[in-house]
Scaffold this active site. Structure first.
Site, short mmCIF file in Angstrom:
data_model
loop_
_atom_site.label_atom_id
_atom_site.label_comp_id
_atom_site.label_asym_id
_atom_site.label_seq_id
_atom_site.Cartn_x
_atom_site.Cartn_y
_atom_site.Cartn_z
CG LEU A 272 -1.84 -1.22 1.36
CD1 LEU A 272 -2.58 -1.18 2.69
CD2 LEU A 272 -2.83 -1.26 0.19
CB SER A 273 0.18 4.86 -0.29
OG SER A 273 -0.45 4.89 -1.54
CD GLU A 274 2.02 6.82 2.86
OE1 GLU A 274 2.67 7.66 2.21
OE2 GLU A 274 0.78 6.71 2.79
CB THR A 275 2.63 -0.54 6.07
OG1 THR A 275 2.04 -1.09 4.89
CG2 THR A 275 2.36 -1.48 7.24
CG HIS B 286 -3.24 7.59 4.13
ND1 HIS B 286 -1.99 7.47 3.55
CD2 HIS B 286 -3.76 6.33 4.14
CE1 HIS B 286 -1.76 6.21 3.25
NE2 HIS B 286 -2.82 5.49 3.59
#
Length: 303
Positions: free
Chosen positions: A44-47, A76
């Site tokens: 994902l974009s960030e974890t 986010h």
């Protein structure tokens, strides 16, 4: 060892929109390499990896990884993690739960106010830990346009021109004249490398005043292949930089100004970011980022 995780869709009030986020709980014993590997697995974009706070008054320490690297701050993940921790831990009173979630990040301590309501999506808002500041110099407009697959006349509108701003992460901000043009923007091969990869930036944020919804002030897209994000459905940290541009280019008067920023529509992940600017004494005094989030899934991951 099995660690519990949750996924949320952030900057949306419904599942399968917004920006997906994975949050791994109890991550104190994970190494940097393990966290990077897990982030790459979620893709994902960030974890986010939640760890014990260093001070009793704080809620948690959080570390943020893209599929390629760790970053000091992101919008986010901050909103999503705060809402998740509030939902898991905040006591209920008459079906309502308000919580102040204090998160330790690499950029510093971020305080997030969360509002939880029965039958509705949770909403959270935080003050940006750093105000935006100009950072770096971009190539000429023709080079930037080629990097995005556009023509030079499609870059810029009114008195908005390309600029670099930083507020924890550094972005190139490229104004685009129309909704049609921004829909055609892309990472354009070797032209992209010449335009953006030598600037030391986290990503490229393109924006226009033409929007899908009349309630929105800006329609935006964000590309960050340098850190493993082909395109991001919603980028709160870049919206902080947009606040600096709006204050400067739109010549805002002192007071509080609220703008809705829409993003992710080209990806089928519509997102709405609530951007609040406070101007005082002719300067930008504070920036707040707000948005909703909904939980989507949970499980365990073996490490």
């Amino acid at each position: 060892m099995a660690l519990k995780f949750h996924t949320l869709d952030v900057f949306t009030d419904r599942r399968f929109g917004g920006n997906p986020l994975a949050v791994v709980l109890g991550a104190d014993t994970l190494s940097d390499d393990q966290m990077q590997t897990i982030a790459r697995e979620f893709n994902l974009s960030e974890t986010v990896f939640v760890q014990s706070s260093t001070r009793p008054a704080h809620s948690a320490r959080m570390r943020i990884f893209t599929p390629r690297s760790e970053i000091p701050f992101a919008g986010h993940p901050t909103i999503g993690t705060a809402i998740l921790l509030a939902e898991l831990n905040a006591p209920a009173h008459n079906g309502e739960r308000d919580a102040l979630v204090v998160l330790e990040q690499a950029i510093g301590t971020v305080r997030v106010g969360a509002r939880l309501r029965t039958g509705g999506a949770a909403f959270a808002e935080f003050d940006a830990p750093k105000l935006p500041a100009e950072a770096g110099v971009l190539p000429p407009v023709d080079v930037l346009a080629a990097g995005l697959g556009l023509i030079p006349s499609e870059v810029g509108f009114e008195n908005h021109a390309p600029i670099c701003y930083a507020a924890g992460n550094t972005f190139a901000f490229v104004p685009v004249a129309s909704l049609e043009a921004i829909g055609r923007a892309r990472v354009n091969g070797s032209h992209w490398e010449r335009a953006f990869e030598q600037q030391g930036i986290s990503g490229v944020y393109v924006y226009t005043r033409q929007c899908e919804h009349t309630t929105s002030a800006f329609h935006v897209r964000m590309f960050a292949p340098q850190i493993g994000i082909a395109e991001d459905p919603a980028t709160g940290s870049a919206a902080v930089g947009l606040a600096g541009i709006v204050h400067q280019s739109d010549r805002l008067r002192d007071g509080t100004h609220r703008r809705i920023v829409e993003q992710g529509y080209e990806m089928g992940r519509p997102s709405q970011i609530v951007l609040t600017l406070v101007a005082a004494g002719g300067k930008l005094a504070s920036v707040r980022i707000g948005g909703s989030a909904v939980r989507v899934s949970e499980g365990t991951i073996d490490v």
